[in-house]
Scaffold this active site. Structure first.
Site, PDB file in Angstrom:
ATOM      1  N   CYS B 137      41.826  28.609  23.364  1.00  0.00           N
ATOM      2  CA  CYS B 137      42.888  29.248  23.343  1.00  0.00           C
ATOM      3  C   CYS B 137      42.938  30.342  22.516  1.00  0.00           C
ATOM      4  O   CYS B 137      42.378  30.455  21.334  1.00  0.00           O
ATOM      5  CB  CYS B 137      44.089  28.462  22.858  1.00  0.00           C
ATOM      6  SG  CYS B 137      45.719  29.241  22.920  1.00  0.00           S
ATOM      7  N   CYS B 348      37.511  56.481  58.965  1.00  0.00           N
ATOM      8  CA  CYS B 348      37.985  56.877  57.717  1.00  0.00           C
ATOM      9  C   CYS B 348      37.157  57.715  56.805  1.00  0.00           C
ATOM     10  O   CYS B 348      37.777  58.200  55.811  1.00  0.00           O
ATOM     11  CB  CYS B 348      38.518  55.645  57.152  1.00  0.00           C
ATOM     12  SG  CYS B 348      37.084  54.736  56.345  1.00  0.00           S
TER      13      CYS B 348
END
Lengths: 453, 424
Positions: B137, B348
């Site tokens: 943690c 494109c």
């Protein structure tokens, strides 16, 4: 108001109901929709949409700005190429311009990016604390612009931006040209044309004078004398005639004249409605006329064209709008005779069926088709208003003014652009581009002369 | 149908999909819903010493993709904010009601032997299948000497692991923090301490975004913020590399690995398993879409395994490890060249501008008569970098085609261009 239709009943629906018929044809995108749609743009390099835009808007850039929540950046990108980007977003036939070229207009890609609606989103939602364009140092030059339509306004704005003073002479009592008077009401709602002109004039240095029409109370020769240059953006002021007997009979009129009245009407219930209407023509004006008459409450609207749908200048999208409004489209029939009743009013329109002969020429078959009508609206194109230039000899190509690639006419110091010139395609966006390019040409010529002097 | 059941370090589960220790496994209500939805196991949200932790309001933030899909997720929530007793009673009941599902309890108590000696029997008494040591943690708890503050010191990892093996018979899974230079250090420490397995990664220290009006990072707590723990799809590549590092490390060879980090689809899970994981843990995807996502994960994994002929998770676990090597062992004679499928190309131009501006100028931009462009690979210039294929928005339009160079395998250690090559 509309004299030739004064014998017809007025619209029956309530004012509110009619107003509902003339709201935005394509509602604007909300923020969420704009987010989704802007994310669909692939940000192409050397983008096909830009190449297809007559006014050279950097479309991938403005859409990327929208996607990055930079609405003012998007709007400025649009407006620096096309100061009337707001009205073009509404009236451009995007389906044959940018959106047709869009790489996502490909069966595997579902559908093209809604470029027009995104352009509208940017220009509707921009919030500038002051006009986004600044004027260059004053040149000391003053240019006369004739016509406050898209070409004239665009030209004036760019000239002002380059440091020049501009006086615009407008025949009507309001600016905007066809945006104000000639486009279907549901394409240009909420007095947008006027708001856009107000925005454009914020740049400063532009004076507008109304009620002055070339050839009537305004002389080109005088303008040439009084100003450093003249730009003619006078459009095509005259409607083409059918050339038939009975053309002046009550019940028959030019579609543009009716649309102009409709656009200026504060109360749509005062408008005369032809319960059975016939519209002759194949362009966007014909569609605008037919659809608006249908929405005013006509029972039967028939659009008649002498060739097939594939030759219509109204796009497929426009034709679909007509069909969605129950407009019947009759093709391969040409106007033959205006049929009048005993009192001399239009009662029907007689057409002759047409075919292409062996040489590909359109010919009548002799077979006749009568369509009963309370009103007949001709939308067979606009042509040059000959009275406007009766005091000068201006080089022409057919019914349009001849120009060179710098938008110079045959008269020294006189420039022209928009629908009134030979390369004109009757597109708002192209008129804007002409005005912009002509302004740059005028400015360059004037500055070159200053240096030479 | 393929058998999805696993035996992970002695912990049995009907499938490899576990919910990671996090808000979705905070209490019986959520865990029961997860089991009902079909999850193979859960790691119960971290228990600690009483008094229970207290959490702040406003706890999560995220970064988004173009369509507002969450790419990365960040939280500043601490361990459970409910009492140890309530958690233990719920765990006991849930395990009794769902005996076939894995129930692992995440633990975090101070780095003192007495604290562990106290809590371990309490957990064991619930009937839980195993424990996972929360050494990862990254926010809040390290300020109190726990979580990542332990996981970043291999000596502590080894020490605490050993205590757990001493005072409990349960399988011990050590959850590793990625906030460290070399993940193999704490993994070896866990292994040496007797860990039965490792799980990774825990979240990564992160600030996801700044509110530029208030000039404060998100999530905002009363005008202030703090760094959080980052997870979600964006961390998956980091997690997979760390899993692979441990799986490839001879010092920890064979240790069971529970893979964690951005898993949201069966394919993500299969990728972790291919790199040596034998169970996977999911959190962010469940937090965004609910527990129901496990159905598609199970279905997809099982069908893919059938297609490939894998009967069990073990059949393909670690299969990609032998092909994951050091750069110096890559074949210098291998060559691919981009190929553009002109029928699929939508024009494109992104491959062109990407290559032209930032790579090797290997794509030609050919203007066509109709005003469109055609893009062609200049094969002699192409180095096979994959950039054009990556930027191309159309699936399978650009493929990287292996070339037959006629040259044998030759790695950098053998390459004559390498001044430090090994003598042949």
């Amino acid at each position: 108001m509309i004299k030739s239709l004064s014998h017809l009943p007025t619209a029956e629906a309530s004012q509110d109901a009619l107003a509902g018929q003339f709201t935005d044809l394509h509602p604007p995108l909300n923020q969420r929709q704009a987010e989704i749609e802007s994310a669909r743009c692939l940000y192409c390099y050397d983008a096909p949409c830009v190449n297809a835009c007559p006014s050279d808007i950097n479309i991938p850039r403005f859409i990327r700005n929208i996607a990055q929540d930079n609405i003012n950046g998007a709007a400025q990108t649009i407006l620096e190429s096309n100061i009337l980007g707001g009205s073009c977003a509404r009236v451009c036939p995007t389906e044959v311009l940018c959106e047709q070229a869009c790489v996502r207009n490909h069966s595997d890609e579902c559908e093209p990016v809604k470029i027009g609606l995104l352009q509208r989103y940017a220009t509707d939602n921009m919030q500038f604390s002051s006009h986004p364009f600044k004027r260059a140092a004053a040149t000391g030059k003053t240019i006369a612009v004739v016509g406050a339509g898209p070409a004239g306004l665009s030209c004036a704005h760019r000239l002002a931006m380059l440091g020049n003073q501009v006086v615009i002479f407008e025949a009507q009592s309001k600016p905007g040209g066809l945006n104000e008077y000639g486009i279907a009401k549901y394409k240009m709602t909420d007095n947008f044309a006027q708001k856009e002109v107000e925005f454009l004039l914020q740049i400063g240095g532009i004076e507008l004078r109304y009620g002055l029409a070339l050839g009537h109370n305004l002389s080109l020769q005088e303008l040439q004398k009084d100003y450093d240059a003249v730009f003619l953006g006078i459009g095509l002021g005259a409607s083409r005639q059918l050339g038939l007997t009975g053309e002046d009979a009550p019940g028959l009129m030019a579609a543009v004249d009716y649309i102009k009245e409709l656009r200026q009407a504060d109360d749509l219930t005062t408008l005369p409605v032809a319960k059975r209407a016939v519209v002759i023509g194949a362009g966007n004006t014909a569609i605008d006329m037919a659809v608006q008459m249908a929405r005013l409450g006509a029972d039967q609207v028939t659009l008649v064209y002498r060739r097939g749908t594939e030759s219509m200048s109204a796009t497929e999208h426009e034709q679909d709008i007509a069909k969605a409004n129950q407009v019947k489209i009759v093709t391969w029939a040409q106007p033959k005779e205006v049929l009048l009743d005993d009192s001399g009013k239009v009662s029907a329109m007689r057409f002759e069926k047409t075919v292409l002969d062996a040489s590909g020429k359109l010919t009548g078959t002799g077979e006749l088709l009568d369509i009963p009508a309370d009103g007949v609206f001709k939308a067979i194109g606009q042509t040059f208003d000959e009275s406007s230039l009766n005091d000068v000899n201006l080089g022409r190509d057919g019914d349009r003014i001849r120009i060179d690639d710098g938008f110079r006419t045959s008269l020294s110091g006189v420039y022209a652009g928009g629908d009134c010139v030979a390369p004109g395609e009757d597109l708002t966006v192209q008129a804007v581009q002409h005005g912009k390019l002509a302004a740059m040409s005028i400015h360059q010529d004037l500055m070159t002369n200053v240096e030479a002097a | 149908m393929a058998d999805l059941s696993i035996n992970f370090a002695g912990i049995k589960a009907p499938n490899p999909f576990w919910l990671a220790s996090a808000p979705p496994t905070d209490k019986a209500y959520n865990v029961v819903r997860a089991y009902e939805a079909g999850w193979g196991g859960v790691v119960w949200k971290t228990l600690g010493e009483d008094p229970a932790a207290v959490n702040v309001s406003s706890r999560y933030s995220a970064i988004y993709g173009k369509n507002k899909e969450v790419l990365g997720f960040n939280n500043i929530e601490l361990i459970t904010d409910r009492s140890l007793e309530i958690n233990l009673r719920e765990i006991e009941q849930v395990k009794k009601d769902w005996p076939d599902r894995a129930l692992v309890v995440s633990l975090m108590v101070p780095c003192e032997e007495e604290s562990w000696k106290y809590i371990l029997p309490l957990v064991e008494a619930t009937g839980a299948d195993g424990i996972e040591l929360n050494f990862g943690c990254p926010h809040g708890m390290p300020e109190r000497g726990m979580g990542a503050a332990v996981g970043q010191v291999p000596e502590y990892v080894e020490m605490v692991t050993r205590w757990c093996k001493t005072y409990s018979k349960m399988p011990v899974i050590v959850k590793l923090t990625p906030n460290i230079t070399d993940i193999r250090g704490p993994a070896r420490a866990a292994y040496n301490g007797g860990a039965d397995a490792v799980s990774l990664i825990n979240t990564i220290n992160s600030i996801t975004s700044i509110d530029l009006d208030q000039m404060v990072a998100r999530p905002i707590v009363g005008g202030r913020s703090t760094h959080g723990g980052y997870c979600g799809p964006a961390v998956k590549p980091i997690a997979m590399n760390m899993v692979a590092e441990i799986a490839r490390d001879p010092a920890t060879a064979g240790i069971p690995i529970s893979g964690i980090g951005g898993i949201g689809s069966w394919r993500d899970a299969a990728e972790f398993i291919a790199l040596g994981a034998s169970s996977v843990q999911v959190c962010t995807a469940a937090m965004l879409y609910g527990f129901r996502i496990v159905e598609e994960m199970k279905d997809g994994l099982s069908r893919w395994m059938d297609e490939k002929g894998y009967n069990s998770i073990a059949d393909f676990s670690g299969k990609a490890i032998p092909n994951t090597t050091d750069w110096k062992y890559l074949d210098m004679n291998y060559k691919v060249i981009a190929q553009i499928d002109q029928d699929k190309c939508i024009g494109c131009g992104r491959c062109y501008i990407a290559c032209e501006d930032t790579s090797h100028q290997s794509i030609a931009n050919l203007l066509q008569d109709n005003g469109t462009h055609k893009y062609e690979v200049k094969e002699e210039e192409c180095v096979g970098c994959n950039l054009c294929q990556i930027t191309c928005p159309v699936t399978d339009c650009i493929t990287m085609v292996p070339q037959d160079t006629g040259e044998p395998y030759m790695n950098w250690t053998q390459d004559p261009r390498n001044p430090f090559r090994e003598a042949s």
